[in-house]
Design a protein around this motif. Structure first.
Motif, PDB file in Angstrom:
ATOM      1  N   GLN A  72      49.210  35.495  26.549  1.00  0.00           N
ATOM      2  CA  GLN A  72      47.972  34.987  27.141  1.00  0.00           C
ATOM      3  C   GLN A  72      48.022  35.056  28.661  1.00  0.00           C
ATOM      4  O   GLN A  72      47.021  35.376  29.319  1.00  0.00           O
ATOM      5  CB  GLN A  72      47.720  33.542  26.689  1.00  0.00           C
ATOM      6  CG  GLN A  72      47.635  33.357  25.188  1.00  0.00           C
ATOM      7  CD  GLN A  72      46.523  34.171  24.558  1.00  0.00           C
ATOM      8  OE1 GLN A  72      45.551  34.523  25.208  1.00  0.00           O
ATOM      9  NE2 GLN A  72      46.648  34.476  23.273  1.00  0.00           N
ATOM     10  N   VAL A  75      47.364  38.735  29.743  1.00  0.00           N
ATOM     11  CA  VAL A  75      45.946  39.103  29.645  1.00  0.00           C
ATOM     12  C   VAL A  75      45.150  38.449  30.770  1.00  0.00           C
ATOM     13  O   VAL A  75      44.301  39.087  31.410  1.00  0.00           O
ATOM     14  CB  VAL A  75      45.374  38.702  28.267  1.00  0.00           C
ATOM     15  CG1 VAL A  75      43.862  38.910  28.232  1.00  0.00           C
ATOM     16  CG2 VAL A  75      46.042  39.510  27.163  1.00  0.00           C
ATOM     17  N   PHE A  76      45.432  37.178  31.037  1.00  0.00           N
ATOM     18  CA  PHE A  76      44.707  36.471  32.093  1.00  0.00           C
ATOM     19  C   PHE A  76      44.996  37.092  33.457  1.00  0.00           C
ATOM     20  O   PHE A  76      44.079  37.293  34.270  1.00  0.00           O
ATOM     21  CB  PHE A  76      45.120  34.996  32.099  1.00  0.00           C
ATOM     22  CG  PHE A  76      44.316  34.136  33.046  1.00  0.00           C
ATOM     23  CD1 PHE A  76      43.154  33.534  32.618  1.00  0.00           C
ATOM     24  CD2 PHE A  76      44.726  33.951  34.358  1.00  0.00           C
ATOM     25  CE1 PHE A  76      42.401  32.745  33.480  1.00  0.00           C
ATOM     26  CE2 PHE A  76      43.984  33.175  35.228  1.00  0.00           C
ATOM     27  CZ  PHE A  76      42.820  32.565  34.783  1.00  0.00           C
ATOM     28  N   THR A  79      43.190  40.423  33.747  1.00  0.00           N
ATOM     29  CA  THR A  79      41.737  40.294  33.830  1.00  0.00           C
ATOM     30  C   THR A  79      41.275  39.777  35.175  1.00  0.00           C
ATOM     31  O   THR A  79      40.320  40.301  35.765  1.00  0.00           O
ATOM     32  CB  THR A  79      41.232  39.361  32.711  1.00  0.00           C
ATOM     33  OG1 THR A  79      41.646  39.878  31.443  1.00  0.00           O
ATOM     34  CG2 THR A  79      39.720  39.254  32.733  1.00  0.00           C
ATOM     35  N   TYR A  80      41.949  38.738  35.677  1.00  0.00           N
ATOM     36  CA  TYR A  80      41.463  38.060  36.881  1.00  0.00           C
ATOM     37  C   TYR A  80      42.362  38.245  38.107  1.00  0.00           C
ATOM     38  O   TYR A  80      42.061  37.683  39.159  1.00  0.00           O
ATOM     39  CB  TYR A  80      41.292  36.566  36.595  1.00  0.00           C
ATOM     40  CG  TYR A  80      40.256  36.298  35.538  1.00  0.00           C
ATOM     41  CD1 TYR A  80      38.918  36.588  35.763  1.00  0.00           C
ATOM     42  CD2 TYR A  80      40.618  35.775  34.294  1.00  0.00           C
ATOM     43  CE1 TYR A  80      37.958  36.361  34.783  1.00  0.00           C
ATOM     44  CE2 TYR A  80      39.667  35.542  33.314  1.00  0.00           C
ATOM     45  CZ  TYR A  80      38.343  35.837  33.566  1.00  0.00           C
ATOM     46  OH  TYR A  80      37.393  35.613  32.600  1.00  0.00           O
ATOM     47  N   PRO A 113      35.151  38.692  32.404  1.00  0.00           N
ATOM     48  CA  PRO A 113      36.114  38.460  31.322  1.00  0.00           C
ATOM     49  C   PRO A 113      36.217  39.637  30.380  1.00  0.00           C
ATOM     50  O   PRO A 113      35.437  40.596  30.456  1.00  0.00           O
ATOM     51  CB  PRO A 113      35.530  37.229  30.606  1.00  0.00           C
ATOM     52  CG  PRO A 113      34.065  37.295  30.881  1.00  0.00           C
ATOM     53  CD  PRO A 113      33.942  37.865  32.272  1.00  0.00           C
ATOM     54  N   SER A 114      37.166  39.555  29.469  1.00  0.00           N
ATOM     55  CA  SER A 114      37.360  40.603  28.469  1.00  0.00           C
ATOM     56  C   SER A 114      36.279  40.513  27.390  1.00  0.00           C
ATOM     57  O   SER A 114      35.531  39.540  27.303  1.00  0.00           O
ATOM     58  CB  SER A 114      38.745  40.451  27.837  1.00  0.00           C
ATOM     59  OG  SER A 114      38.983  41.453  26.877  1.00  0.00           O
ATOM     60  N   SER A 140      39.511  34.194  27.585  1.00  0.00           N
ATOM     61  CA  SER A 140      39.086  34.971  28.744  1.00  0.00           C
ATOM     62  C   SER A 140      37.622  34.697  29.069  1.00  0.00           C
ATOM     63  O   SER A 140      37.244  34.531  30.232  1.00  0.00           O
ATOM     64  CB  SER A 140      39.302  36.466  28.479  1.00  0.00           C
ATOM     65  OG  SER A 140      38.842  37.242  29.560  1.00  0.00           O
ATOM     66  N   ASN A 141      36.774  34.636  28.032  1.00  0.00           N
ATOM     67  CA  ASN A 141      35.357  34.379  28.252  1.00  0.00           C
ATOM     68  C   ASN A 141      35.093  32.951  28.703  1.00  0.00           C
ATOM     69  O   ASN A 141      34.245  32.709  29.563  1.00  0.00           O
ATOM     70  CB  ASN A 141      34.567  34.685  26.978  1.00  0.00           C
ATOM     71  CG  ASN A 141      34.212  36.147  26.854  1.00  0.00           C
ATOM     72  OD1 ASN A 141      33.124  36.565  27.213  1.00  0.00           O
ATOM     73  ND2 ASN A 141      35.142  36.955  26.362  1.00  0.00           N
ATOM     74  N   GLY A 144      36.117  32.736  32.185  1.00  0.00           N
ATOM     75  CA  GLY A 144      35.196  33.490  33.021  1.00  0.00           C
ATOM     76  C   GLY A 144      34.010  32.691  33.498  1.00  0.00           C
ATOM     77  O   GLY A 144      33.399  33.019  34.526  1.00  0.00           O
ATOM     78  N   CYS A 271      42.910  43.792  25.190  1.00  0.00           N
ATOM     79  CA  CYS A 271      42.249  42.632  25.808  1.00  0.00           C
ATOM     80  C   CYS A 271      42.399  42.628  27.320  1.00  0.00           C
ATOM     81  O   CYS A 271      41.522  42.134  28.031  1.00  0.00           O
ATOM     82  CB  CYS A 271      42.809  41.337  25.227  1.00  0.00           C
ATOM     83  SG  CYS A 271      42.429  41.077  23.479  1.00  0.00           S
ATOM     84  N   GLY A 272      43.500  43.171  27.825  1.00  0.00           N
ATOM     85  CA  GLY A 272      43.742  43.140  29.264  1.00  0.00           C
ATOM     86  C   GLY A 272      43.050  44.237  30.040  1.00  0.00           C
ATOM     87  O   GLY A 272      43.083  44.235  31.279  1.00  0.00           O
TER      88      GLY A 272
END
Length: 340
Positions: A72, A75-76, A79-80, A113-114, A140-141, A144, A271-272
């Motif tokens: 997690q 992925v975070f 994404t960010y 977000p993803s 992620s959403n 976001g 997801c990433g």
């Protein structure tokens, strides 16, 4: 027969629907009071979509996903963290080659977000950890709702005309609140929703098409499309492709470096590296109200389609590699083989 013909085309059906929606907006743009009602309808459809997401996510799956902190966290961070950094570099390299609205839109892609639906679907095809993908995409959403406006304020405020707490409140009201209501209602309607998953997909795609039609109609009425040169569009496609390639490669390398299992590596890669059209377009309408939203969301629309094509091919390769490891042919590969 028409549906069967669409299924045989080498192009994603949703891409064809998006192209048809843009063409419809170019020929028959909605105007005046009709535009106002279309915008309200699109907002309602997005709220219903996030309500359905809330009814489908089991709290137990969310907790199990949270315990897998390395996946997690990766992925975070992708994404960010990594995406905004890549966006800054690419926009700087592009210099004055892109119109300001497209440069703004490219950066906006990087702070979103993803995806939820397609991340889970591709993870399943590739033989990955589906519950972890569901958790990663949903978290992620939810993140976001705060992270995207915050990053817009930090990185894009000079181009976007500023940011205020009203935008954050609007996003929470339109996205977070319906999701929470869905979670509350889950004990009563969750099982029914599980048996009607197609409903979520229908609302997902329908809400996107409605918002795209509204945004592009506004652009046609305002005459902004005369500003878009073919060279700018070609550069944008190139930058979107490079952005996706770097994000996928970075996620794959990072997953290998921290020793994730293959099933979790699949989650990290899909997801990433993906960005949500369903979340991004409603957010753009709120965060960039009064601007040429049609041009701002164009990089996101192109990125979304590129990621669908690339991830579909990559998911098949993952599935085939997994099948070879256990000495069997995957269902996806059998479907792709020509008939005798």
């Amino acid at each position: 027969m028409f549906r069967r013909l669409l299924s045989r085309l080498p192009v994603d059906t949703f891409l064809l629907l998006l192209m048809a929606t843009v063409a419809l907006a170019a020929v028959l743009p909605v105007r005046g009071q009709g535009a106002v009602w279309t915008e309200h309808a699109a907002s309602a459809a997005v709220a219903i979509l996030f309500f359905l997401y809330g009814t489908r996510l089991a709290p137990r799956n969310l907790l199990e996903g949270l315990l897998h902190w390395r996946l997690q966290g990766l992925v975070f961070a992708a994404t960010y963290g990594v995406f905004p950094l890549l966006g800054l570099i690419l926009v700087w390299l592009a210099g004055g080659w892109l119109p300001p609205a497209l440069a703004l839109g490219l950066m906006f892609v990087c702070v979103l977000p993803s995806t939820v639906q397609s991340s889970i679907a591709f993870t399943s095809i590739a033989g990955g950890n589906v519950p972890a993908a569901l958790c990663a995409a949903t978290l992620s959403n939810l993140a976001g709702i705060v992270m995207t406006p915050a990053l817009v304020a930090l990185l894009l405020s000079a181009r976007s005309g500023g940011f205020n707490l009203d935008a954050l409140w609007s996003i929470a009201l339109n996205l977070l609140l319906p999701f929470v209501v869905g979670q509350v209602m889950r004990p009563w309607i969750g099982s029914w929703m599980g048996r009607h998953k197609a409903l979520t997909g229908l609302v997902d795609r329908g809400s996107i098409l409605l918002v795209v039609y509204s945004a592009f109609s506004e652009g046609v009425v305002a005459g902004i499309w005369q500003q878009l040169a073919p060279s700018s569009l070609a550069i944008l496609v190139l930058l979107d492709s490079v952005l996706l390639a770097l994000a996928m490669l970075g996620s794959w390398v990072a997953a290998r470096m921290i020793g994730l299992k293959r099933a979790d590596e699949v989650v990290a890669v899909f997801c990433g590296s993906k960005k949500s059209l369903a979340t991004g377009i409603p957010m753009a309408n709120i965060l960039f109200a009064g601007q040429a939203v049609g041009l701002v969301v164009l990089p996101l629309m192109l990125f979304h389609q590129i990621q669908l094509f690339v991830c579909a091919a990559l998911a098949r390769r993952y599935a085939q590699a997994t099948a070879r490891a256990v000495n069997q042919t995957p269902p996806v590969a059998r479907e792709l083989q020509p008939a005798a």
